[in-house]
Design a protein around this motif. Sequence first.
Motif: not given
Lengths: 376, 230
Positions: B37-43
Amino acid sequence: MPGFDFPPFALPPQARALRGEVRAFLKDALADKPSVERARSWSGGSREFSRKLGKQGWIGMTWPKQYGGHERSYAERYVVIEELLVAGAPVGSHWVADRQSGPLLLRFGTEAQRERLLPAIAQGELCFCIGMSEPGAGSDLAAVRTRARRVDGGWKVSGQKIWTSNAQHADWMIALVRTGDAEQKHAGLSQLLVDMKSAGVTVKPIANLTGESHFNEVFLDDVFVPETMLIGAEGDGWRQVGAELAYERSGPERYLSSIRVFLEFLRVVGASPSEAERLLIGEMTARMWTLRQMSLSVVGKLAAGENPAVAAAVVKDLGTSLEQDIPRAVQAMAGPADDAFERTLSYLLQTSPSFSLRGGTREILRGIIARELGLR
Amino acid sequence: MSELRALLADTTERVLARAPGWAQVEEAGLAKVLVPESEGGFGGNWEDALIVIRACGYHAVDLPLPEAILESSGAKDKALFAAMMLAAKMAGALQAALDLSVEYTRQRQQFGKPLASFQAIQQQLAVFAEETAAANMAVAAAFRAADRDDAWFEIACAKLRANQAARVSTGIAHQVHGAMGFTAEYRLQHLTRRLWKWGSEHGNERFWSDRIGARIAERGPENFWPDLTE
């Protein structure tokens, strides 16, 4: 369609710990038991062995302590029965009682029935048989004609059951009988606990094609069954049988019955098999691993309180197909081998046709699946 | 299913059911299911990724979405994980072909009644449903194993089981569809022709049976069950 949804289910840590305990016990208890006898799996029974297991607390594992159970999880029970089957333990004496008769009484039985029978089952003291099939009622189970007629203090039961496994050893039969009119097809059915020592009960073993006798004819001639031995309510038999069959069909005994000949095959081909042998081993392994995942998923459903009747039918049909393919494929592939291998193979080639008959035929299971698909 | 995973499933379905272009898939963030998430993904984890990849097979979407997810994963054995991706697409395509076959046999009438009412058809479709359930189970268990540790055995079994299921089921799908299923226009061929292609890619039945068989034999009969239950 929820019946075809198999979410992965992982065994919890306490179930994994239990596995080691069971393995150590079985290694000791079954030392020197020859392969062909292990191949009998749950068709072989020993009262003495059942009592030993009872002492271990491995019968009636999920039942409440007040009825002699051990309040363990479904996952723990699953681990125990998996290990018993793979080791080829002689579990036949208590198998039916632990798998379905006990759970049936727990769910539908009277308080008095539970108190009297469940603790004895959990101790490995009681053998049950299933009185469903009749000469005119096999796949069409609702056609049963054995009649229970009301008399003072109970019923008089007359009729005939057939293909009843273990009837010659059983203490009790749970019999599906007609208490109502024949026109009330399903509503006229009830289940009774029949004491196999009652006057009027005659058991005649039927030799199967191997020459052994597992199943029987059971004649019921005006057998008196006390009022207190009705399970649940009069007319509730059909619903009870439906619930019971989900237990009967969902377990690992529906894909592990031929594992003994697979292990024997691995033994005789050794560490460097031919390509053809490797292909067979790989094919069967992938199927078995997948079935185990499916069987575990069904355990997860049971643990969540669901009635996984359709999922159980899927597992049983796929599982019994594997159990039948293994001995046939092994026979086609095997070279000359020793006596232990040949006897195990021969036994399973002969008995495996029954795997897709007992507990609901392949065709009936596929009918259940077709209904879930919305085809009928 | 967790709320987040349900949301992912909804988004996936909404986007992939409409024969999307790559831009729409990117915009929906489906390629970034494994990205933190921190890199703009769904995590998400591999079980989340399964939802997206399986749906590519279900909707016969050929965009390089599984490849993008695999690239972002940091998985070391790319060839092995590519087999896992393909098995998931096969599980999805099998489900789509089954749904289509059920729908078709319920509509098509012969002898004055739907094909679905004949036992000969019902029994075949039951086998199809069983094989589809088995392929989906194997794939789900492999993706779960991929989140845990060395998943070679699970992935090998999953691709092999998907191949087996495709071999049995594509035949049934065509048989119950009659001539209609053999046309270029009808949707079935979009699924079955992919299944036949995918059955050869990243390891056919011989490829995986051979490897699994060699490993099992090497471990010997006394380790077979302990390994299977580890």
